[in-house]
Design a protein around this motif. Structure first.
Motif, PDB file in Angstrom:
ATOM      1  N   UNK A 294      -3.194  -2.307  -8.692  1.00 50.90           N
ATOM      2  CA  UNK A 294      -2.415  -2.883  -9.642  1.00 50.90           C
ATOM      3  C   UNK A 294      -2.549  -4.561  -9.092  1.00 50.90           C
ATOM      4  N   UNK A 295      -2.722  -5.241 -10.099  1.00 54.21           N
ATOM      5  CA  UNK A 295      -2.985  -6.815 -10.022  1.00 54.21           C
ATOM      6  C   UNK A 295      -1.850  -7.312 -10.779  1.00 54.21           C
ATOM      7  N   UNK A 296      -1.523  -8.457 -10.584  1.00 57.23           N
ATOM      8  CA  UNK A 296      -0.442  -9.707 -11.106  1.00 57.23           C
ATOM      9  C   UNK A 296      -1.578 -10.349 -12.013  1.00 57.23           C
ATOM     10  N   UNK A 297      -0.796 -11.073 -12.956  1.00 54.63           N
ATOM     11  CA  UNK A 297      -1.677 -11.866 -13.928  1.00 54.63           C
ATOM     12  C   UNK A 297      -2.425 -12.977 -13.236  1.00 54.63           C
ATOM     13  N   UNK A 298      -3.696 -12.964 -13.685  1.00 49.59           N
ATOM     14  CA  UNK A 298      -4.549 -14.042 -13.023  1.00 49.59           C
ATOM     15  C   UNK A 298      -4.830 -14.222 -11.461  1.00 49.59           C
TER      16      UNK A 298
ATOM     17  N   UNK B 148       5.053  -7.883 -10.450  1.00 48.63           N
ATOM     18  CA  UNK B 148       5.777  -8.925 -11.196  1.00 48.63           C
ATOM     19  C   UNK B 148       5.982 -10.182 -10.338  1.00 48.63           C
ATOM     20  N   UNK B 149       6.106  -9.807  -8.997  1.00 49.24           N
ATOM     21  CA  UNK B 149       6.580 -10.869  -7.999  1.00 49.24           C
ATOM     22  C   UNK B 149       5.077 -11.411  -7.354  1.00 49.24           C
ATOM     23  N   UNK B 150       3.985 -11.293  -7.998  1.00 53.29           N
ATOM     24  CA  UNK B 150       2.797 -11.640  -7.309  1.00 53.29           C
ATOM     25  C   UNK B 150       1.965 -10.925  -6.501  1.00 53.29           C
ATOM     26  N   UNK B 151       2.236  -9.625  -6.151  1.00 52.25           N
ATOM     27  CA  UNK B 151       1.757  -8.790  -5.175  1.00 52.25           C
ATOM     28  C   UNK B 151       0.553  -8.275  -5.730  1.00 52.25           C
ATOM     29  N   UNK B 152      -0.535  -7.878  -5.035  1.00 48.21           N
ATOM     30  CA  UNK B 152      -1.477  -6.905  -5.508  1.00 48.21           C
ATOM     31  C   UNK B 152      -1.079  -5.666  -4.607  1.00 48.21           C
ATOM     32  N   UNK B 153      -1.089  -4.475  -5.562  1.00 42.81           N
ATOM     33  CA  UNK B 153      -0.519  -3.288  -4.836  1.00 42.81           C
ATOM     34  C   UNK B 153      -1.617  -2.177  -5.022  1.00 42.81           C
ATOM     35  N   UNK B 154      -1.955  -1.611  -3.699  1.00 44.50           N
ATOM     36  CA  UNK B 154      -2.833  -0.394  -3.649  1.00 44.50           C
ATOM     37  C   UNK B 154      -2.022   0.868  -3.780  1.00 44.50           C
TER      38      UNK B 154
ATOM     39  N   UNK C 141      -4.822  -3.054 -14.169  1.00 44.17           N
ATOM     40  CA  UNK C 141      -4.779  -1.867 -13.177  1.00 44.17           C
ATOM     41  C   UNK C 141      -6.130  -1.235 -13.052  1.00 44.17           C
ATOM     42  N   UNK C 142      -6.778  -1.150 -11.978  1.00 46.06           N
ATOM     43  CA  UNK C 142      -8.086  -0.186 -11.990  1.00 46.06           C
ATOM     44  C   UNK C 142      -8.078   0.890 -11.306  1.00 46.06           C
ATOM     45  N   UNK C 143      -8.691   1.962 -11.781  1.00 53.10           N
ATOM     46  CA  UNK C 143      -8.778   3.065 -10.859  1.00 53.10           C
ATOM     47  C   UNK C 143     -10.166   3.413 -10.172  1.00 53.10           C
ATOM     48  N   UNK C 144     -10.143   3.667  -9.168  1.00 53.01           N
ATOM     49  CA  UNK C 144     -11.461   3.890  -8.487  1.00 53.01           C
ATOM     50  C   UNK C 144     -11.312   4.795  -7.183  1.00 53.01           C
ATOM     51  N   UNK C 145     -12.330   4.922  -6.568  1.00 54.46           N
ATOM     52  CA  UNK C 145     -12.238   5.947  -5.221  1.00 54.46           C
ATOM     53  C   UNK C 145     -12.532   5.210  -4.206  1.00 54.46           C
ATOM     54  N   UNK C 146     -11.938   5.317  -2.942  1.00 49.78           N
ATOM     55  CA  UNK C 146     -12.056   4.977  -1.739  1.00 49.78           C
ATOM     56  C   UNK C 146     -12.609   5.816  -0.930  1.00 49.78           C
ATOM     57  N   UNK C 147     -13.739   5.733  -0.148  1.00 52.82           N
ATOM     58  CA  UNK C 147     -14.033   6.732   0.549  1.00 52.82           C
ATOM     59  C   UNK C 147     -13.246   6.888   1.986  1.00 52.82           C
ATOM     60  N   UNK C 148     -12.825   8.309   1.972  1.00 56.89           N
ATOM     61  CA  UNK C 148     -11.819   8.471   3.159  1.00 56.89           C
ATOM     62  C   UNK C 148     -12.434   9.186   4.320  1.00 56.89           C
TER      63      UNK C 148
END
Length: 291
Positions: free
Chosen positions: A57-61, A94-100, A40-47
């Protein structure tokens, strides 16, 4: 100058009471909010008007391997960190998705002031997040928008604007196009006003100050019509005990978007307390099903 209707005040107090019990009563999923073994990475996106506080949030590998990407869009006075959104992120990872997950301007950990927020500005923020996601995850297999409440009305508008080749799936959780009817009636979130001549600022529940521009921009925005051109896959989920946004809003979307599927959950209110597993099961089944 600032009046509060009894019904709206009761609803606001009920909402606040439910929110205070959120962490203790509604952690009804397996997990901690971030999939164990993932990252899980925390960052800022320019809005559009400042930086948007964001969690990826990223799944394994997952690395640079093909993945599926979902963007979660919170509702009015909401946050990326609600139990509902963290549950969905956990389940989808858990099902392989990357979530923003991100906070709109003036809300959560993002820049800006809440009184300056409007739906058009939130749409600009959502466009910024989508462009960042497409650049960062250009290898993704597909892209999904998952919106709750007001975010559930904003998500299909962006999908319709960009088309199904850009956004393949939209999930709408208790979408709230009827907020426009509230605005037109001159009663919204405990405040009463003249929708054609709103004050510069007004107090809404939780002692938040909302700007009059929110009223004037949403008053003239045809939320249903702006979503209708979307031809991609759509899943609608709404509770039959939603005291804030009637489930008929989702039924109307279901009629206007004939390719959609609609799920009405029994004994379920606007924030889906006690029904997280039901929501997760429907969302995962919808997104992983091959039509």
């Amino acid at each position: 100058m600032k009046k509060f209707s009894i019904i709206a005040l009761i609803a606001a107090l009920a909402f606040t009471a439910c929110t205070s019990n959120q962490e203790s009563d509604d952690m009804d999923w397996t997990g901690t909010g971030t999939y164990f073994g993932g990252s899980s990475d925390t960052l800022y996106i320019q809005g559009a008007v400042g930086r948007l506080h964001t969690i990826v949030d990223r799944p394994v590998s997952v690395g640079q391997m093909p993945c599926r990407v979902a963007i979660i869009v919170h509702g009015f006075q909401g946050s990326k960190d609600s139990s509902l959104h963290r549950m969905l992120a956990d389940t989808l990872c858990h099902d392989g998705f990357t979530v923003i997950r991100f906070d709109f301007n003036g809300q959560g950990g993002s820049d800006g002031e809440f009184k300056d927020m409007t739906v058009p500005k939130e749409m600009d923020d959502l466009r910024c997040v989508y462009r960042w996601v497409r650049k960062r995850f250009d290898y993704a297999l597909d892209y999904t928008l998952i919106g709750h409440s007001l975010g559930g009305a904003e998500a299909p508008m962006l999908a319709a604007e960009l088309g199904k080749d850009s956004i393949q799936n939209v999930v709408m959780l208790a979408p709230a196009p009827s907020v426009r009817n509230m605005i037109l009636s001159g009663k919204f979130w405990g405040a009463e006003f003249d929708s054609h001549n709103p004050p510069k600022e007004m107090a809404v529940w939780n002692n938040s100050i909302l700007g009059g521009e929110f009223i004037t921009t949403l008053r003239d925005m045809p939320l249903y019509e702006l979503a209708m051109p979307y031809k991609g896959r759509v899943c609608l989920i709404h509770g039959d005990d939603d005291w804030l946004i009637p489930y008929t809003d989702s039924e109307t979307y279901h009629l206007l978007l004939p390719q959609s599927e609609y799920h009405k959950l029994s004994n379920c209110e606007h924030l889906f307390y006690g029904h997280y597993k039901d929501v997760a099961e429907i969302v995962v089944k919808f997104l992983t099903r091959e039509d």
